[in-house]
Design a protein around this motif. Structure first.
Motif, short mmCIF file in Angstrom:
data_model
loop_
_atom_site.label_atom_id
_atom_site.label_comp_id
_atom_site.label_asym_id
_atom_site.label_seq_id
_atom_site.Cartn_x
_atom_site.Cartn_y
_atom_site.Cartn_z
N ASN A 16 29.15 24.07 -9.31
CA ASN A 16 29.74 22.93 -8.17
C ASN A 16 29.36 23.05 -6.63
O ASN A 16 30.11 23.16 -5.77
N GLY A 17 27.92 23.50 -6.54
CA GLY A 17 27.35 23.46 -5.24
C GLY A 17 27.12 22.18 -4.57
O GLY A 17 27.75 21.21 -5.24
N GLN A 18 26.43 22.23 -3.50
CA GLN A 18 26.30 20.76 -2.81
C GLN A 18 25.46 19.80 -3.75
O GLN A 18 24.69 20.39 -4.36
N HIS A 19 25.83 18.66 -3.88
CA HIS A 19 25.40 17.54 -4.61
C HIS A 19 23.82 17.42 -4.18
O HIS A 19 23.25 17.51 -3.13
N CYS A 20 22.92 17.24 -5.37
CA CYS A 20 21.42 17.18 -5.27
C CYS A 20 21.15 15.77 -5.16
O CYS A 20 21.57 14.82 -5.94
N TRP A 21 20.23 15.30 -4.15
CA TRP A 21 20.05 13.92 -4.21
C TRP A 21 19.17 13.48 -5.35
O TRP A 21 18.26 14.04 -5.94
N ASN A 22 20.00 12.38 -6.05
CA ASN A 22 19.32 11.99 -7.30
C ASN A 22 19.35 13.10 -8.43
O ASN A 22 18.46 13.00 -9.14
N GLY A 23 20.57 13.81 -8.28
CA GLY A 23 20.54 14.86 -9.32
C GLY A 23 21.96 15.34 -9.51
O GLY A 23 22.82 14.63 -9.04
N GLU B 22 15.39 24.22 -13.10
CA GLU B 22 15.19 22.76 -13.41
C GLU B 22 15.60 21.96 -11.92
O GLU B 22 15.95 23.08 -11.24
N LYS B 23 15.71 20.80 -11.83
CA LYS B 23 16.13 20.36 -10.82
C LYS B 23 17.56 20.63 -10.31
O LYS B 23 18.31 20.57 -10.78
N CYS B 24 17.85 21.47 -9.07
CA CYS B 24 18.83 22.06 -8.64
C CYS B 24 19.45 22.99 -9.34
O CYS B 24 20.49 23.19 -9.28
N VAL B 25 18.85 23.64 -10.24
CA VAL B 25 19.43 24.66 -11.15
C VAL B 25 18.77 25.86 -11.00
O VAL B 25 17.27 25.87 -11.31
N TYR B 26 19.04 26.79 -10.24
CA TYR B 26 18.50 28.04 -9.83
C TYR B 26 18.71 29.20 -10.43
O TYR B 26 19.90 29.32 -11.25
N LYS C 65 14.09 27.29 9.99
CA LYS C 65 13.91 26.41 11.32
C LYS C 65 15.11 25.59 11.85
O LYS C 65 14.99 24.71 12.43
N GLY C 66 16.33 25.92 11.24
CA GLY C 66 17.42 25.17 11.75
C GLY C 66 18.03 24.29 10.72
O GLY C 66 17.20 23.61 9.83
N GLY C 67 19.30 23.51 10.97
CA GLY C 67 19.52 22.80 10.05
C GLY C 67 20.56 23.28 9.04
O GLY C 67 21.29 24.33 9.22
N ALA C 68 21.29 22.27 8.42
CA ALA C 68 22.59 22.76 7.70
C ALA C 68 22.23 23.55 6.42
O ALA C 68 21.27 23.67 5.96
N HIS C 69 23.12 24.70 6.31
CA HIS C 69 23.34 25.45 5.00
C HIS C 69 23.29 24.53 3.80
O HIS C 69 24.20 23.69 3.79
N THR C 70 22.99 24.97 2.56
CA THR C 70 22.99 24.28 1.60
C THR C 70 23.70 25.08 0.46
O THR C 70 23.35 26.13 0.10
N ASN C 71 25.09 24.90 0.00
CA ASN C 71 25.73 25.61 -0.85
C ASN C 71 25.12 25.29 -2.28
O ASN C 71 24.97 24.37 -3.20
N MET C 72 24.59 26.45 -3.05
CA MET C 72 23.80 26.51 -4.16
C MET C 72 24.56 26.81 -5.44
O MET C 72 24.16 26.70 -6.49
N GLY C 73 26.10 26.99 -5.03
CA GLY C 73 26.79 27.22 -6.32
C GLY C 73 28.07 28.13 -5.70
O GLY C 73 27.90 29.16 -5.15
#
Length: 564
Positions: free
Chosen positions: A504-511, A535-539, A463-471
């Motif tokens: 070293n992807g995008q920093h996860c909020w509170n993670g 896990e949280k922000c671990v894919y 639905k639009g928005g910034a892309h998230t670097n997952m690593g």
């Protein structure tokens, strides 16, 4: 007596139930375990051979063996499963092996692939067609459940899918060969480029040395240049030559004055020294036995006897004194010649060299320049510095040197990058070199996930928005997996698998910073099969690709299962 007869009849009725119909094997026993059930009168627990039972106790719906091997066709020993909660039976069997000796209830699945069903699922009123297509695990028809045999239809579909999988695996193997060939071609390009860069670097270094030598020569010539462009654009050629002649005359006068002064000083010191030695010779005691003194006297006598050349000429000194006077005292007024009114005279002066032969003109010009440079380097003449900064020739030469050095630095950088690329790990046969930068994506819920091989993984909202670097890709690894492969073949299976570690992807909020482990399995096309957040922000991303076919048994046909 009547009671005994009833028990005998019940025992006789139970025998067919115990034995079953699988070639004399009890119900639920697989062919690989048939050897434990051959005795028609007794049974020994598989993992606890010290416990022996009557054959009538096999499949009597009561768990007699601590390992559950006496109940291969019932769920009586299902509580021994590690998935079941502990009971009092576990405490009472302390000191004996209570691990299930059998993998489960054996389904022959005629027309399809034999399999084992967990004992918990035997006679639970549910038809488990995915593992027991013949419905034999519900033999007691609990609650009226009757599972029809679907093995023929399922087996036909499975074989069809298997043929498709084998065809796909064959295509994947061919594609991998193409990738390996392409990777070899790309590696050869890098090797060739490294070699050509080495040659270019040698040429670049030679060019820099030549240009630096050229710059040095230009600066040297500029330093002793006879005629320079004047800052006064209105001054004519005659003015330039007059100024130069005046400067040269002054330099020669100063040099002559210095040389004359040095000569007079040396002459005075020589006369003083000769006087001292002459006095020494006359006054020394010849009877004094000193060989050093005698040698000095003899040397002085030899020196005095030699011809000392012409005596100082007063007329010559007068000429030198006249030369050292100012030009005006000698009748030369430079101011009369500093104007540029007589254009024709200037042209005649400048055209003087034209009357000389070409070889003589070139020789004379070079000798004069060399003489001036020697005098400047020796300190006899002062170098002339341009009044308006360095000349265009020097500036251009410096620019050429700077440009050549910049090009050489670029060649060195490119050489290092290609050498580092050649040393990187691109997997077995360098296969991932051919896939570097290729991307594959898939839709999953609200997001589209993308993997770019040897680059990064990305989460993109639909639905639009910034892309998230997952690593970002860090390295290749090998991990061990143990998973079932679905009928369509899009699964990891069991064994060692190639994996790509992304960190070293995008920093996860509170993670932590996001990271992704991409596990690869053999497939005809590059495609993302599954994505999960372990896990949280671990894919974890499961991906099919022809690049790993044939690695660690990947892409090979599964061994056939024979019915014993």
């Amino acid at each position: 007596m009547r009671t005994l007869a009833v028990l005998l009849c019940l025992n006789c009725a139970a025998i067919p139930y115990v034995v079953g119909s699988e070639g004399g094997r009890p119900r639920g026993v697989g062919p690989e375990f048939a050897k434990f059930y051959k005795d028609a009168t007794s049974f020994t627990c598989i993992s606890n051979p010290s416990i022996s039972l009557s054959i009538s106790q096999v499949n009597d719906d009561y768990c007699d063996c601590p390992d559950g091997s006496d109940e291969p066709g019932t769920s009586a020993c299902s509580y021994l499963s590690p998935l079941s909660p502990h009971t009092l039976a576990h405490q009472s069997n302390a000191g004996v092996n209570t691990t299930l000796a059998l993998p489960g209830f054996y389904c022959k699945n005629k027309g399809h692939v034999p399999s084992y069903v967990p004992f918990e699922h035997v006679n639970d009123g549910v038809c488990d067609y995915d593992v027991c297509c013949d419905g034999s695990e519900e033999w007691d028809h609990v609650g009226g459940t009757k599972c029809e045999d679907k093995c023929q239809a399922l087996g036909k579909e499975w074989r069809k899918q298997g043929e498709a999988r084998q065809k796909s695996l064959g295509n994947a193997g061919r594609k991998r060969k193409e990738l390996v060939a392409e990777a070899g071609r790309l590696r050869k390009q890098v090797e060739d480029r490294i070699q050509s860069l080495g040659t270019e670097i040698e040429g670049g270094e030679l060019k820099v040395r030549q240009l630096e030598s050229e710059l040095t020569e230009i600066e040297r010539k500029e330093k002793g240049k006879v005629v320079r462009a004047s800052a006064d654009k209105e001054m004519g050629k005659m003015g330039v030559l007059v100024g130069l002649a005046k400067q040269r005359t002054e330099e020669l006068r100063n040099a002559l004055t210095r040389v004359k002064s040095e000569r007079d000083s040396s002459r005075s010191r020589l006369q003083e020294l000769e006087g001292i030695l002459s006095t020494f010779k006359e006054e020394y005691n010849p009877n004094f036995n000193d060989e050093g003194v005698k040698r000095a006297v003899r040397a002085w006598e030899d020196y005095a006897a030699r011809d000392k050349g012409p005596e100082p000429d007063a007329a010559h000194d007068r000429d030198l004194d006249a030369f050292t006077k100012s030009d005006k005292e000698n009748g030369l007024d430079w101011e009369e010649y500093e104007s540029d009114d007589e254009e024709s005279d200037t042209e005649v002066l400048y055209a003087f060299e034209a009357y000389l032969p070409s070889s003589l003109r070139t020789w004379l010009d070079q000798k004069l320049r060399d003489l001036r440079l020697w005098m400047i380097d020796s300190g006899i003449l002062a170098g002339t510095a341009p009044s308006t900064g360095e000349s265009k020739g020097v500036t251009d030469a410096k620019n050429r040197v700077s440009s050549a050095k910049k090009d050489l630095d670029g060649l060195h950088k490119s050489h290092r990058e290609h050498q580092e690329d050649l040393e990187k790990d691109f997997g077995l046969d360098d296969v991932f070199r051919a896939m570097k930068g290729q991307c594959v994506s898939t839709d999953s819920g609200e997001y589209t996930y993308e993997l770019c091989f040897l680059d990064k993984t990305t989460q993109m909202p639909k639905k639009g928005g910034a892309h998230t670097n997952m690593g970002n890709f860090v390295r290749l690894e090998t991990i061990v997996v143990d998973e079932d492969v679905p009928p369509n073949g899009k699964g990891l299976g069991s064994g060692e698998r190639v994996a790509m570690k992304h960190e070293n992807g995008q920093h996860c909020w509170n993670g932590p910073n996001r990271s992704t482990m991409v596990v690869l399995a053999c497939a005809e096309e590059n495609e993302i099969w599954k994505i999960m957040e372990e896990e949280k922000c671990v894919y974890r991303m499961e991906v099919g690709t022809p690049a790993v076919c044939g690695i660690g048994g990947e892409g090979k046909p599964a061994p056939a299962k024979d019915e014993l």
